[in-house]
Structure formats: structure tokens, C-alpha cells
Design an enzyme around this catalytic site. Structure first.
Site, PDB file in Angstrom:
ATOM      1  N   LYS B  73       0.854  -1.204   0.000  1.00 18.45           N
ATOM      2  CA  LYS B  73       0.000   0.000   0.000  1.00 18.45           C
ATOM      3  C   LYS B  73       0.881   1.244   0.000  1.00 18.45           C
ATOM      4  CE  LYS B  73      -3.853   1.935   2.699  1.00 18.45           C
ATOM      5  NZ  LYS B  73      -4.634   1.778   3.927  1.00 18.45           N
ATOM      6  N   SER B 171      -9.442   1.920   3.465  1.00 24.94           N
ATOM      7  CA  SER B 171      -8.668   2.688   2.520  1.00 24.94           C
ATOM      8  C   SER B 171      -7.692   1.835   1.703  1.00 24.94           C
ATOM      9  CB  SER B 171      -7.886   3.789   3.237  1.00 24.94           C
ATOM     10  OG  SER B 171      -7.083   3.222   4.218  1.00 24.94           O
ATOM     11  N   SER B 195      -9.645  -0.317   7.580  1.00 25.22           N
ATOM     12  CA  SER B 195      -9.122  -0.131   6.228  1.00 25.22           C
ATOM     13  C   SER B 195      -8.531  -1.348   5.557  1.00 25.22           C
ATOM     14  CB  SER B 195      -8.063   0.964   6.239  1.00 25.22           C
ATOM     15  OG  SER B 195      -8.671   2.181   6.580  1.00 25.22           O
TER      16      SER B 195
END
Lengths: 527, 485
Positions: B73, B171, B195
């Protein structure tokens, strides 16, 4: 009282001793009506090899932005890791100042935007600091007056990060940022407003510096910014207990500046009050050139720092007892590391060597001379402290100062100092001769003090018969003065003695001369 | 295939790591319409693959991950690979160091193929608020001709119904989509309020949020320091365990990691459900939850009971306050963590020359999106000294109550909690953007953020497909440091 004839050099030495204490810029008229109220906030850089939360170096005068770890530049993703040595130093200092230690203290973020604070916040310990409620006792040495003891309560001692430095390039319309200092460990010491003037403040700072240097926790080099003093100053009517509006003075870069800035500010506020003007609560900067304080141009609005606990640092826990775990700092272990502090050293000097306070103060203020003092005393069977003091602080110091000699180039050997001590103690030479011997030794350090005196026949004359003869001569030659003495004029006695001394080329034992002269005067009286 | 199986293929040299790397990069290229990668590290990946190949040939494999493609990420710092947090502020930020968990992956032979898309600075539950465009769910998203939406300023452009697609969840949407699309065997996400678990559920894969303090956050650009955890996204639980074991452990660079020795988890193959008590918290039966999720929840409960587990209803009474508590703590930390983005040392610096303050202000306005700025402003409001007691301190007290809810349940003999993880299947983009970011987070994170407040481990596991053919998942929670279970 013995009024010995002091040579110019000796007088200079004494004046120098006195001038060690901070001088007042101008005579402040503080009518008994008003008094100053002063509280100091002191930031001391902890002298460890690396910073508080990162492992970059703390070395002063490194090339710009050389000692900046990723964390110091607030690089995204980096986290603080506390430096054990910094904790130990702060704890040692807090214990030396007799604070109450908090076994679990926490860290907070203090937010404000500034170019030299990359994270946009400073990690500090505002709310639950390492230590509270300590005390600092110190001597105040006013320029005219006796030294007296004063104490100031230490409200809080906390660990925090130093910021970087910004230089304002006004012409180029730029701010140049150097982050070498960013993240260096600071101890912030907040004192209660229990001081009354500049001298007391300067004396406090001096004592603190002595302690720091003894503990080796701060270099105290004010010119390098290792020790920074801010003063909170207000005035109040002498009988009142309500505090007046206070100003904060920053930008003080020397101990003398501490006294000057505060005294100026106290006077300024008193004058304002007398003119019925309100004193504005503000931050002012010390102007060293004019020895005054000026309002800082960008008037700081009262800032809300939006304190928040630092989530990346668990509480700092200290062990009370000893612990084998290297990862935990033990209060007891650190307590044992406290060396003999200046206060204790002065007490011992006064007790064991019969020195008066100002003598003890002067010795403790000077590491080199203090060591010398101990060295000499160790080699004397029953040392007379005050005589040793005189040899070092008056005779030796005068020579060094007059000739601009630094301590490490001192030409007078310990052996010679001992010889001088004995010669003085046994009243074999006069003070005038001492300085002549010193000069001779400076020319030829390998020589012996004793020998020099012998070769020059500089011994004090203490043959009573000889002295009687000369005294009688002087009495005969100065009948006018004799009559003045009989009338009670003390000065005239002194000048009779001076005349005797002169006849002996300043080599007569003054005590004997004086007592013989007194006898003669009595005889004259009874005539 | 699990990692172990793939690894065997590599060991047997039926596939070469370099070929695998190529295949991965090709898959990424073909799924470009998903917009799940912000940066693709082609050269570095190939280098790593080549290194792995050498080691495997020499018989010096470092771990089952050797030579396998992995995605990270974009809020984890990766050395020499741009790390943007999906923000204009860090569009050109290239870290000089690897986050600890990234370094561990690399040291064990993983091949980092790229940095995945996310909500800007991890603020969001849809992976739609990114400076590089929104991320699409691989499930049921039409491929091929669609062009990727671009963004001007900080506005989300509305998409017409024809081009509508399902969100990947946030996210860590990019990471989840990458794993779900088969571009890599696993991906790193982060989890602050759900997330990792939400996108895992929407994309039909496994998402683990470990206990706070087990995995190092050094190098993870923070959202909320007291809740962030690196998350692990994989296709099956064996893979999760394998990677978890490689990543967990004390890191001296992160003072919030626990110092006790970490014992790797060994998944028992003969796990006996009869010894397990599973709690069903009644407060998670929220009206906002889709009927299909509720059905899934009860059918899985029944299944577990049949297999021998003891099922008990439990109560976590402060659950309804946890969103408010989470929001306040989140916004306050955001305001603090974002204070460093002033354009001076790194990041976007506006051309503003008038004064330092103006430069700060312009850089931040230009670099940070509306969501971020909104949270900074409200966070600063909560942190004002006059508000501190009533908001921040109060939220802290509430957090303790919520954490205690969990402690009480564990103390009463419950080993695991079974709850929904999302409110339903992945919504369409058009639906999702009807509410603004703040509202969405307040609703979507309902089931997930209490675990972040308590710090306890939680895992999202796909259970079944919805009527529309979209994945549904459920969540298991366990006591802190009991990640093994």
C-alpha cells in the site's frame, strides 16, 4: 585592623575577584516602595553524543544540516525512540536539585508552525514531567555588600526537543534553515518567581552552571546556546502580594546579560507604574549593546498550542530500586552517582579550612584554583586556609592576570607556592616582597622562592631592638603627627607606621612595628 | 494456489521467479482499468526476481515467499520507490528507507511489484478519494474500454450510470484489488478503522488486522498513531499466517511494539471447535446492515455450532458510542500528524514567495485534499485548550470503556467474537459518492473500528456471494495478542 600596604598588583587582583560578580549596568533606584519579582525559565542542552529521540550527532559547529537523522527532519513514517543517556542525565540533574521524581512521566506534542520545527510540533513534557518541586540554594554576591544565601524553588524539570535554527536573510527574502540542532535533548527548568533582582538571577544561573558542570550534564556554553535563560519579570508594591503584569525577556546570551536585562526591565516597569502607565504583558528581547529590553517586533498573540499526548512514546517509567535490567533507568542507581555539589564543597571549605563565605565562593567558582588550594593544603601539616587562599587568590592570580598568563601556562610550581606559603605564614616576608618574588619566579620558574628571598635579603626585619631604634627616630622626626595621634587622629598613626616601613624599604614586620610604635606613643602620652 | 504451493513450484523450478514477475506485471497492466496501482516498480521487481532466481538455483531460498510477487500500500515507505499516500502533497516523495515490514518482506525474498492505490492518507472507507483516481473492484467491473477517471482539484467527478462500477473499499482498496485480481499473492495494507478488513470483504479475500503493537509501524506513514496497524491481505488463511509470522516482532525503531519474544503461529490442522466459545455481540445487529449479511451471519453461526463450538450471546454496551469516540481521536491525531506537511523538507511546496505562513498555507491547500483538510480543521478545534477536556479527554475515557467492554467479554470465557464486517456488499461508485467522506466513514466503519479502539486482532473472511454475485464477509475478533486463535 591591619592596614597593610598593598602593591598595585595586589589591589588589582582583589578588584578582579570582586569583578567576578556581575556588575550592575547602572545604579537602579528601587525605592522601598516597589520591588521586582523574577522567575527564571532555563533551557539546558543535555551533553550526550546523540539526540533525544534519534541517533544523529549533537556536535556543535558541524557543517550545516550534517547531523540530521530522518526523524529530525520529520520524514514521514519515522518514529521517536528515546535516548537512555538523556534520561539519566535529566534524572541526575533533578536529583541533585532535590526534586520529587515522577516514576512514570509522559510526553506531549506542543503544536505551532515554524520553519525550524519540521514536524509542526515539539515533543515536550508539559503536563506530567520527569520531576517537580526541587530547590536551588546559592550565594548572591552583590557588588557592594556581603554575600548572602538565597534559594529558589524549582517548579518543574522536563525533557523536550530543541528546535533547529533559522537565519533570516532579509535581503534575499529567504529563511535559511539548519536542522543540526533540531531534536537535541533539552532540560527545561522552570523556577518560581521568588527572586527580586538581576544579581539574584545571575547568581542563580552561575550556581546552576557550576552544578551542571560538576554533573557533566550540560556544557553551559551560553555562547553556543547550550544554556539559555528567559526571565519573567514583574514588579509589585513592597507590601503587596498580588503579582503585577509580567513580561518575558528572551535573547539573553551571557550571565552578565541576565543581571542587566532584568535590572533594566524592573526599572522600566517601576517607571511606567510611577507614570501611571500600564505595563503591557508581552515578550521582550534583550538588547546587549544598549543593556536594555525592547518589545519584539512581531507581537505574539496568546498562542494555543493544542497539547496532545505523544502517541508514539509509552510513559517513561523509572525503577525506584536497583534493577539488573539495562532497559530501565533506576532512580537509586543514579542517586549514587551524584558527586559532591558546590554547596557542600563551600560548606566544607568554610568548616575545615576556616574560610569566610566570599573566600569559599571564589574558590568554588574556579575549578583550577580550587584544585590548587586542595593540593597545597594536602602538603601542609596544619594549613592555615586563609593564608593558602591569599597565596592563590591574591598573589598567584595577580601575577597571572597582570601578565595575561592562562592557567595551563602557570609558571609558578606547587613547590614554590608552598615555600611562599611558609614564608608568609611565618611572617618572614611582607606582601610587597611576595609580588617581587612572583615576578622573579616568572622570569625564572626553575628558581626557588626561598632562595630568591635569601639572595635579595628580602626577609622581614623582626629584630625588636632595630625596630625600636627606627621607631624612636620617626617619633622624633614627626612630633606634629604624634600630637595628632594623641588627640585621637587614627590616620596619623597610620602615616607614622608608613614612615617606619619606608625606612625599612617595606621590609619590616608590621605587627611588631605597630606594637612598638603603640608603646612609644603611650610613653609620649605619659610624658 | 497458496504461497506454499506456489513456492514449491518455484523450488521445483517448474516456474522461474522472473517469469512469475513478468506474469504479475502483465496482469497489472491488463487490469489497469482497476486503477489499483499508483506506482509500478518494474525494474526493481525484476532485479529482485533475478536475485531470487539465483538463490533458488543455489538452494539458498530464504522463505516460502522467495520470488513471489507482493504489493505494498502506498503509505508504506519503500526505498527508492515513490511513496505518495495517494496525495499530491507526496506526489514526488521518494523515501530513502524501507518501512520495517517492507524490509522484512524484501529480506525474505518477496518481489515488490508496486505501490497500491488508497484513500488519500488512508482517510476513507472506499478508496475513492485519491489524487490518482478511485480504485475499482475487480468483481463485476467492466474491463477494457473504460478510461480511468482523472481528478481536477479536489473534486470527485460524478460518473454516469453506464460507466458505473463497484468500489473496492478503503482505505486499502488498491491492495485488496491487487490480490483479488491475481496480480500478486499478497499485499500489505493498513488498518486504522477497518481499512484492511472492509476492502478484503468487498473483494472476497482474507484481511487481517493484527493486534496493535505486534507489527512495527516504522515507515508506515501514520493516520492515527494509537490505532494504525499494518494489515495483511491474502487469498487464504494459510498465506495470512505465513506472512504474519514473517512480519511480527519487536522493532527497536518503533517504541509502541511489544518487547516480549514473538512466537510464530502454527495453524493446527486438527483444530477442535469444541473447545471454543464464540460470542455474538447483540449491538452489531445494526439496522443499517443488509439482510443478506445478517443471514450470512446467522448461517455461519449455526454452522459453527453444528461443528461443536459453544455459541453465546454477549453485549458490548458502548458500541454505539464508538464511532463518535473514534472520529474525535482520529481527527485530533490527523491534525497533529499532518502538521509536518509544510513543504519545507519534502513534499509539495507552493511557489508562494510572500511569507513563510503563506507558503505553508498554500502548500497545504494545494497538496492536501478536502477530506484531509477537513479533519485537520476539526482536529485542531477539538485540541484547543478550551475544548480539550470536553472532546479529546472525554473520547479517551470513552475509549477505555469500549476497550473494557471487550476485556469483560474475554474474561467471561469467550474466545472469539463473530460479527459482520461491512454493512453489505460493495456498493456502486454512484451510490457511495452520494454521501461525503465523513458520513461514509461514520456508517461504513461501524463494525470495524471498535477493534482499533481496543487494539484487538480482527480478521475478515469471505463467506459467500451475495444475490448479485458480490462477495460477502464476516469478521472474527480475538483478545489482544491472541492472534493465533
Amino acid at each position: 585592623m591591619q592596614r597593610s600596604v598593598k602593591s598595585r598588583a595586589v589591589r588589582q587582583a582583589i578588584n578582579f575577584c570582586r569583578s567576578q560578580h556581575s556588575k550592575v549596568a547602572k545604579e537602579s533606584e528601587t525605592p522601598a516602595e516597589w520591588k521586582g519579582v523574577v522567575g527564571l525559565e532555563i533551557h539546558a542542552q543535555i551533553s550526550t553524543n546523540s539526540k533525544l529521540f534519534s541517533r544523529s550527532s549533537t556536535e556543535f559547529s558541524s557543517p550545516v544540516n550534517e547531523n540530521v537523522a530522518l526523524f529530525d527532519a520529520a520524514t514521514p513514517g519515522t518514529l521517536p525512540v528515546i535516548n537512555k543517556a538523556c534520561v539519566e542525565s535529566a534524572l541526575l540533574t533533578a536529583l541533585a536539585l532535590q526534586c520529587k521524581i515522577n516514576p512514570a512521566s509522559t510526553f506531549d506534542r506542543k503544536h505551532y508552525f515554524y520553519a525550524d520545527m519540521p514536524a509542526g510540533y515539539q515533543i515536550t513534557q508539559q503536563r506530567n514531567a520527569l520531576a517537580n518541586n526541587g530547590v536551588l540554594r546559592f550565594y548572591v554576591t552583590p557588588p557592594d555588600g556581603k554575600p548572602y544565601l538565597k534559594s529558589s524553588k524549582l517548579k518543574q524539570l522536563q525533557l523536550e526537543q530543541d528546535s533547529g535554527k533559522s537565519l533570516h536573510d532579509i535581503e534575499g527574502r529567504k529563511i535559511l534553515v539548519d536542522l543540526n540542532r533540531a531534536g537535541i535533548a533539552l532540560m527545561e527548568l522552570v523556577f518560581e518567581p521568588d527572586l527580586s533582582n538581576g544579581e539574584e538571577a545571575a547568581s542563580l544561573v552561575k550556581e546552576l552552571a557550576l552544578i551542571f558542570r560538576k554533573l557533566k550534564t550540560c556544557s553551559c556554553k551560553m555562547e553556543e546556546g547550550a544554556l539559555r535563560v528567559d526571565a519573567n519579570v514583574s514588579v509589585q508594591k513592597t507590601n503587596s502580594t498580588t503579582l503585577g503584569p509580567r513580561t518575558e525577556i528572551k535573547n539573553i546570551n551571557s550571565i552578565r546579560g541576565v543581571a542587566n536585562a532584568i535590572n533594566f526591565e524592573i526599572q522600566r516597569q517601576i517607571d511606567a507604574n510611577k507614570r501611571n502607565e500600564r505595563v503591557v504583558v508581552e515578550t521582550r528581547a534583550y538588547d546587549a549593546q544598549n543593556k536594555s529590553t525592547v518589545a519584539m517586533r512581531d507581537k505574539e498573540e496568546k498562542q494555543d498550542y493544542r497539547f496532545m499526548p505523544e502517541p508514539n512514546l509509552p510513559p517513561l517509567r523509572l525503577a525506584e530500586g536497583e534493577t539488573g535490567d539495562k532497559k530501565i533507568v533506576s532512580i537509586d542507581t543514579i542517586l549514587k552517582r551524584i558527586p559532591e555539589l558546590p554547596e557542600k564543597v563551600r560548606e566544607k571549605l568554610m568548616k575545615e579550612f576556616d574560610l569566610v563565605p566570599i573566600q569559599a565562593i571564589n574558590l568554588v567558582n574556579d575549578e583550577f584554583l580550587l584544585e590548587l588550594f586542595y593540593e597545597l593544603c594536602n602538603q601542609i601539616e596544619k594549613p592555615n586556609g586563609r593564608t593558602v587562599y591569599g597565596v592563590i587568590m591574591i598573589d598567584l592570580l595577580a601575577l597571572l592576570k597582570q601578565n595575561g598568563i592562562s592557567y595551563d601556562k602557570n609558571p609558578i610550581s606547587t613547590g614554590n607556592l608552598l615555600e611562599l606559603y611558609h614564608l608568609k605564614q611565618e611572617r618572614l616576608i611582607s606582601s610587597h616582597v611576595v609580588s617581587k618574588v612572583m615576578d622573579a619566579l616568572n622570569q625564572d620558574p626553575s628558581n626557588s622562592a626561598q632562595k630568591i628571598v635569601e639572595e635579595n635579603s628580602w626577609f622581614l626585619i623582626n629584630d625588636r631592638e632595630v625596630i625600636l631604634k627606627v621607631c624612636t627616630e620617626v617619633v622624633a622626626e614627626n612630633q606634629k603627627k604624634v600630637r595628632a595621634v594623641l588627640k585621637g587622629k587614627k590616620n596619623s598613626f597610620g602615616s607614622l607606621i608608613s614612615a617606619v616601613d619606608k625606612k625599612f624599604n617595606n621590609q619590616v614586620d608590621m605587627q611588631i612595628a605597630r606594637s612598638i610604635m603603640e608603646e612609644l606613643i603611650e610613653k609620649e602620652r605619659n610624658k | 494456489m497458496t504461497i506454499k504451493q506456489l513456492s514449491k513450484e518455484l523450488q521445483d523450478m517448474t516456474i522461474a521467479p522472473t517469469k512469475l514477475c513478468e506474469a504479475s506485471l502483465k496482469r497489472i497492466k491488463n487490469s489497469k482499468y482497476l486503477n489499483n496501482f499508483i506506482t509500478i516498480s518494474k525494474e526493481l521487481a525484476y532485479e529482485q526476481a533475478q536475485a531470487s532466481e539465483k538463490l533458488i538455483k543455489a538452494g539458498e531460498t530464504r522463505s516460502p515467499l522467495e520470488g513471489l510477487p507482493v504489493a505494498v500500500k502506498d503509505n508504506f515507505c519503500t526505498k527508492n520507490i515513490r511513496t505518495s499516500c495517494a496525495s499530491k502533497m507526496l506526489e514526488n516523495f521518494i523515501p530513502t528507507y524501507n518501512a520495517t515490514v517492507v524490509q522484512k518482506l524484501v529480506d525474505h525474498g518477496a518481489v515488490i511489484v508496486g505501490k497500491t492505490n488508497m484513500d488519500e492518507f488512508a482517510m476513507g472507507s472506499g478508496a475513492v478519494d485519491s489524487a490518482f483516481g478511485p480504485t475499482k473492484n475487480v468483481w463485476k467491473t467492466p474491463s477494457g474500454h473504460l478510461k480511468v477517471n482523472t481528478f481536477q482539484g479536489n473534486q470527485t467527478k460524478a460518473v454516469d450510470a453506464e460507466e458505473d462500477w463497484f468500489i473496492a473499499g478503503g482505505s486499502s482498496g488498491g491492495s485488496a484489488a491487487a490480490v483479488a485480481s491475481g496480480a500478486c499473492v499478497a499485499a500489505l495494507g493498513s488498518d486504522t478503522g477497518g481499512s484492511t478488513r472492509i476492502p478484503a470483504a468487498y473483494c472476497g479475500i482474507v484481511g487481517l488486522k493484527p493486534t496493535y503493537g505486534l507489527l512495527s509501524r516504522h515507515g508506515l506513514i501514520p493516520l492515527v498513531n494509537s490505532m494504525d496497524v499494518p494489515g495483511i491481505l491474502t487469498r487464504n488463511v494459510d498465506d495470512t499466517t505465513l506472512i504474519f509470522n514473517l512480519l511480527a516482532g519487536w522493532d527497536p525503531k518503533d517504541s509502541t511494539t511489544v518487547q516480549e519474544d514473538f512466537e510464530p503461529i502454527d495453524l493446527e490442522s486438527d483444530f477442535n471447535l469444541r473447545n471454543i466459545t464464540i460470542g455474538i455481540p447483540q449491538e452489531y445487529h445494526s439496522p443499517g446492515i443488509d439482510a443478506q449479511v445478517l443471514n450470512s451471519w446467522s448461517s455461519v453461526t449455526t454452522l459453527l455450532e453444528k461443528l461443536g463450538a459453544t455459541i453465546v450471546p454477549v453485549s458490548l454496551p458502548h458500541t454505539k458510542y464508538s464511532i463518535a469516540c473514534y472520529s474525535i481521536l482520529n481527527h485530533c491525531e490527523v491534525a497533529s500528524n499532518m502538521a509536518r506537511y509544510d513543504g519545507i523538507e519534502y513534499g509539495l511546496r507552493s511557489a508562494e514567495q510572500q511569507s513563510t505562513e503563506e507558503m505553508f498555507a498554500k502548500s497545504r491547500s494545494q497538496g492536501l485534499n478536502q477530506v484531509v483538510r477537513g479533519r485537520v480543521i476539526s482536529g485542531n478545534y477539538f485540541l484547543l485548550s478550551r475544548n480539550y477536556e470536553n472532546h479529546f479527554l472525554q473520547a479517551l475515557r470513552l475509549r477505555r470503556l469500549i476497550a473494557n467492554d471487550f476485556l469483560n467479554v474475554w474474561a467471561n470465557g469467550v474466545d472469539l467474537l463473530l460479527t459482520p464486517v461491512t454493512l453489505g456488499e460493495a456498493p456502486r461508485f454512484s451510490e457511495f459518492t452520494l454521501k461525503d467522506n465523513r458520513e461514509q466513514c461514520a456508517t461504513q466503519d461501524y463494525c470495524t473500528q471498535p477493534a482499533n479502539l481496543a487494539g484487538c486482532p480482527a480478521i475478515s473472511i469471505p463467506t459467500q456471494l451475495s444475490k448479485n454475485g458480490m462477495p460477502l464477509g464476516l469478521q472474527l475478533l480475538a483478545p489482544n495478542f491472541d492472534d493465533a486463535i
